[in-house]
Each structure stands twice: as structure tokens, then as C-alpha cells.
Design a protein around this motif. Structure first.
Motif, PDB file in Angstrom:
ATOM      1  N   PHE A 116     -62.473  51.538  21.636  1.00  0.00           N
ATOM      2  CA  PHE A 116     -62.124  52.777  20.946  1.00  0.00           C
ATOM      3  C   PHE A 116     -60.690  53.159  21.317  1.00  0.00           C
ATOM      4  O   PHE A 116     -60.161  52.699  22.325  1.00  0.00           O
ATOM      5  CB  PHE A 116     -63.084  53.905  21.337  1.00  0.00           C
ATOM      6  CG  PHE A 116     -64.497  53.671  20.882  1.00  0.00           C
ATOM      7  CD1 PHE A 116     -64.930  54.123  19.648  1.00  0.00           C
ATOM      8  CD2 PHE A 116     -65.402  52.990  21.697  1.00  0.00           C
ATOM      9  CE1 PHE A 116     -66.223  53.902  19.224  1.00  0.00           C
ATOM     10  CE2 PHE A 116     -66.699  52.762  21.276  1.00  0.00           C
ATOM     11  CZ  PHE A 116     -67.114  53.219  20.038  1.00  0.00           C
ATOM     12  N   SER A 166     -61.784  57.222  18.684  1.00  0.00           N
ATOM     13  CA  SER A 166     -61.959  56.678  17.334  1.00  0.00           C
ATOM     14  C   SER A 166     -61.973  55.164  17.400  1.00  0.00           C
ATOM     15  O   SER A 166     -61.271  54.563  18.222  1.00  0.00           O
ATOM     16  CB  SER A 166     -60.826  57.143  16.405  1.00  0.00           C
ATOM     17  OG  SER A 166     -60.824  58.543  16.257  1.00  0.00           O
ATOM     18  N   SER A 167     -62.741  54.555  16.510  1.00  0.00           N
ATOM     19  CA  SER A 167     -62.808  53.090  16.518  1.00  0.00           C
ATOM     20  C   SER A 167     -61.628  52.461  15.787  1.00  0.00           C
ATOM     21  O   SER A 167     -61.455  51.248  15.819  1.00  0.00           O
ATOM     22  CB  SER A 167     -64.124  52.615  15.886  1.00  0.00           C
ATOM     23  OG  SER A 167     -64.170  52.977  14.516  1.00  0.00           O
TER      24      SER A 167
END
Length: 473
Positions: A116, A166-167
Motif C-alpha cells: 500500500f 491506498s493500493s
């Protein structure tokens, strides 16, 4: 698949594009969830050949439970709206306790091997190896002794941190407010399933879910695996039952920058419940603000609860489970230089089209359309690069439309040529004598130039560094 199954058709209307407009949050949720319950009930009385009678009967038996969940979500929002804060907490905690077995969940490493991204404005680059741990700590959640700087966000209340990741790097940038200069790192959550961070999953959308259900049921039926079919049924029922909570946690914010954001009440209550229980460690969700932009990214956000602080003010649980890479740095203005170069090429192409208009005997309609399109792209990206725009999501949606329009031009090449020949006839020029290769070349050059700038669901194509040297802090 969708047309023949009433329940699938009904669920496709609930895409999480939830904006309350001028309505207060409790009233919006009441209208939305009452309509949801009515649509589910009606769909179960329709045709559902893919799901079968066993599933329909299973869900019908759960309808009172679904109605109870919906009513409780509305009650929580209404009580908080009217100032009965403790009562809202009590109802919320009772609801979440009740739904703990029904919440869909994912393990943290089930997204790109547990990688991430975290972004913070400013320059936190590691210039001396002895600074490595200290710099990486700065990119973690805000420390306990700096909690006076913590504002309220979707899953965190003012004054208490929550680790948001966030990926996708682009999504992390958008969620961070698109800073012009920022540092970024990769956070790797690589523990095995026995010790994984378990997340409530609000990231699934109907099209994706229904497609998966269709494939899962087809495979299970082919293998005559009744246990697997029952597991799929239970999974689907749980999705439908927990939708009211997922929806209440996914409302788009009406007034960003307000001191109090009512859309955050229920997700913040959920995260407080997560902190105080042992069922989950956080939430997996899709962006509500940039929904049109991130829809095609495949990227998701996660919010991880912060619980026990170490002496240095960071979460004991999260620091023990997350490894952090070296830190990269991005100056967006430098990245924009390549876009300015692309825009300069578009301007030259536009000027060439103008010259063609004034010098050609055939006034092809496509020339005016291409000139207008070039002007639109130039103005749009000038606004993005200079920050001279107000509605970010509207602008991003507009760029997606431009991308589709450019694609339609390329696949309509033959039609454009035929219209060009028609224009030649109107000018009393024999179409057989007309060379159409320049028109084809114009179409190809236009699409190639504009596709070097416009990318659907991405907007900007930044060149991020490859980061390594993972270590725990």
C-alpha cells in the motif's frame, strides 16, 4: 445474465453513487434504504433462475433482519442529528455487534501482495542512512503528542489518528489533496493469514460482485459442490444485509472543509467500535470523492485503527506488522513539464489544421471538430496544471468523456473519410480524384497526440521511483 435475474437488476441500481444534495443525512438514508428494501423484496418475487429457489427462500427469511438493520442505521443517524449522541453510540455499537458475523472481510495482504502507498506533502527523503527510521516514522500516522493537528476524516474523529493507505499511488495522491510536492513510500503488510490485519470490506461494487457470483455458482454447480453453493449463497446474503451500513459509510461529502461533516458520523462510529472490539482491524473501501475517476483504477483505500501507543507516539500493533520502504519524492511541477511538451505538439497540430482549412479546396467537417477538440484538451489541461478549476470530480469526469470521444474518432475513421468525399461532391469535385490519405493521417495523428495526454481513470501518468529497503520502525 442481469436481465433474466430480477435481484441482479435491482442491485445494479445501488452502485454507491450516494449524494444527499439538499436533504439532511437521516432523511436521505431513510429514503434510500426504504427504497432498497422495497426493491429487494420486489425482486425476490420476480424471476431469479441463476440463483434458484433455495437462495430466494434463504433471503426471504432474512428480510425482517434486513429491515431491522436498515431501521437501526436510520435511527443512529437521526439520533446523532438531533443531538442524542450517547444514544446514537449505544444503538450503533449494538448494531455492529449484531452484524459482526455478517460483515464481509478481507485480509490486508489480499491486495497486490499487501503493498500500500502513503503520501504526505513535503520532503521527507532519507539523505543519511542514520535518518532512515526517523524519516519513515514521519510518514506513518500522526503521533500521539501531535494529535491537536488531527482533523476529522471519514473513519477518524478529530484529535485521534487513523492510518490511511491506498493500493495505488495515483489514488493516494488524489486522496491526499493532490499536493504539488510530496513524499511517498510503500507500506508492506506481509504477515500470513494467522496474524493478518482483518478488514471489513466495503470495496465491492454490484457489477464486480454479481459477475463473481455468476462465475462462482457456475463452477460450484458444475462440480456439484453443495457446500460451496451454500457458502456462496451465505456470502451474497451477507452482502445484501450489510449494504445499509456500507452505504451509510460511503456517502459523498456535500461540504468539504466544513467544521462538522455529517456524512462521517456512522463511519467514525464504526471505526470506534473496531478499536474497542477484537473482530476487525480496519476497513477496506473505495473512494467516495473521486468515484468517477477511480472506478477503472482497481485501487482501494484502507483505514487501519490505531490502538495502543508506544512511547514514541506510534501504534504498537501497526508498527509491529508493517514494513516501510525508502522514501521517494515528487515535484509535480517538474512532471507537468512533459505535459506542456505534449500540449505544445497539440497546439502545432491545431495550427496545421487551421492552415488546412484556409488552403484546402475541400472544407471537411472533421477539421472543425478536430480543432475544437484540440482547443478543449489544451484548455482542460492548462486548468489542471495551473490549478485554475473548482470542481475536481466534474473535471475528471469530463476527461473520461474526452477519452471516450477520442476513441470514437479513431474507430469512425471510415465514416470521416466518407463524409470528406461527400464534401468534395458538394464542391463539384470528383470523389474519385480525391486523395483521402491525408484525412486518415490526420485522424491517426490526432488520436496519437491526444492519447499521449489523456488517460482514462488516471488523468496524469507520473513516473514514480522504484522503492526498496523495507524495514519496520
Amino acid at each position: 445474465m442481469y436481465k433474466k435475474n430480477s435481484l441482479f437488476k435491482a442491485l445494479l441500481n445501488y452502485r454507491y453513487d450516494l449524494y444527499r444534495g439538499t436533504t439532511d443525512v437521516p432523511s436521505y438514508l431513510e429514503n434510500h434504504l426504504n427504497q432498497y428494501f422495497a426493491d429487494i423484496t420486489e425482486a425476490l418475487n420476480g424471476e431469479n433462475p441463476l440463483l434458484g429457489n433455495d437462495f430466494v427462500q434463504m433471503l426471504k427469511e432474512q428480510l425482517p433482519f434486513l429491515k431491522d438493520v436498515s431501521n437501526r442505521v436510520i435511527d443512529i443517524s437521526r439520533k446523532h442529528h438531533e443531538g442524542f449522541i450517547k444514544s446514537a453510540y449505544d444503538v450503533a455499537y449494538a448494531l455492529f455487534d449484531m452484524l459482526a458475523p455478517q460483515f464481509l472481510s478481507q485480509f490486508s495482504w489480499n491486495q497486490k501482495d499487501g503493498w500500500f502507498y502513503r503520501i504526505r506533502p513535503g520532503d521527507f527523503r532519507i539523505k543519511n542512512p542514520s535518518e532512515s527510521i526517523g524519516k519513515k516514522k514521519e510518514l506513518f500516522h500522526i503521533k500521539d503528542d501531535l494529535r491537536n493537528f488531527i482533523s476529522g476524516y471519514r473513519y477518524s474523529v478529530s484529535g485521534f489518528p487513523c492510518l490511511y493507505l491506498s493500493s495505488g499511488r495515483e489514488l493516494a495522491w488524489f486522496e491526499c489533496g493532490m499536493p504539488r510536492k510530496f513524499s511517498y513510500c510503500i507500506m508492506a503488510i506481509s504477515e500470513g493469514s494467522e496474524n493478518a490485519l482483518r478488514l471489513i470490506d466495503f470495496s465491492q461494487r454490484p457489477v464486480e460482485l454479481l459477475s463473481n457470483i455468476h462465475v462462482w455458482l457456475a463452477n460450484a454447480s458444475k462440480n456439484q459442490d453443495k457446500d460451496e453453493i451454500n457458502r456462496i449463497y451465505e456470502y451474497f446474503v451477507n452482502y445484501i444485509i450489510t449494504y445499509p451500513v456500507a452505504a451509510a459509510c460511503s456517502l459523498k461529502v456535500k461540504s468539504r472543509g466544513s467544521k462538522f461533516i455529517e456524512e462521517y458520523v456512522i463511519p467514525q462510529l464504526l471505526m470506534q467500535w473496531i478499536r474497542e472490539t477484537d473482530f476487525f482491524d480496519g476497513v477496506r473501501y473505495k473512494s467516495s470523492f473521486y468515484s468517477n475517476l477511480v472506478g477503472g483504477m482497481g485501487a482501494i483505500n484502507i483505514a487501519l485503527s490505531v490502538e495502543r501507543f508506544r512511547e514514541d507516539g506510534l501504534c504498537e500493533k501497526l508498527t509491529s506488522r508493517i514494513e516501510i520502504s525508502d522514501i521517494g519524492y515528487m515535484d509535480v511541477d517538474e512532471e507537468f513539464k512533459k505535459y506542456n511538451e505534449h500540449l505544445a505538439k497539440v497546439e502545432r497540430f491545431r495550427d496545421a489544421l487551421w492552415s488546412n482549412v484556409t488552403s484546402s479546396d475541400i472544407q471537411g467537417e472533421h477539421l472543425w471538430r478536430f480543432i475544437d477538440l484540440c482547443e478543449t484538451v489544451i484548455k482542460t489541461y492548462d486548468a489542471l496544471i495551473n490549478g485554475s478549476y473548482q470542481n475536481t470530480e466534474l473535471l475528471f469526469s469530463y476527461i473520461d468523456c474526452l477519452s471516450d470521444y477520442i476513441h470514437s474518432i479513431r474507430i469512425s475513421k471510415d465514416t470521416i473519410v466518407q463524409k470528406y468525399l461527400k464534401s468534395a461532391e458538394q464542391e463539384r469535385i470528383d470523389p474519385k480524384t480525391v486523395d483521402t490519405q491525408p484525412v486518415i493521417a490526420q485522424v491517426e495523428e490526432l488520436c496519437t497526440l491526444l492519447n499521449s495526454i489523456i488517460r482514462k481513470h488516471t488523468v496524469f501518468d507520473f513516473q514514480f521511483e522504484n522503492l526498496s529497503n523495507f524495514e519496520k520502525i
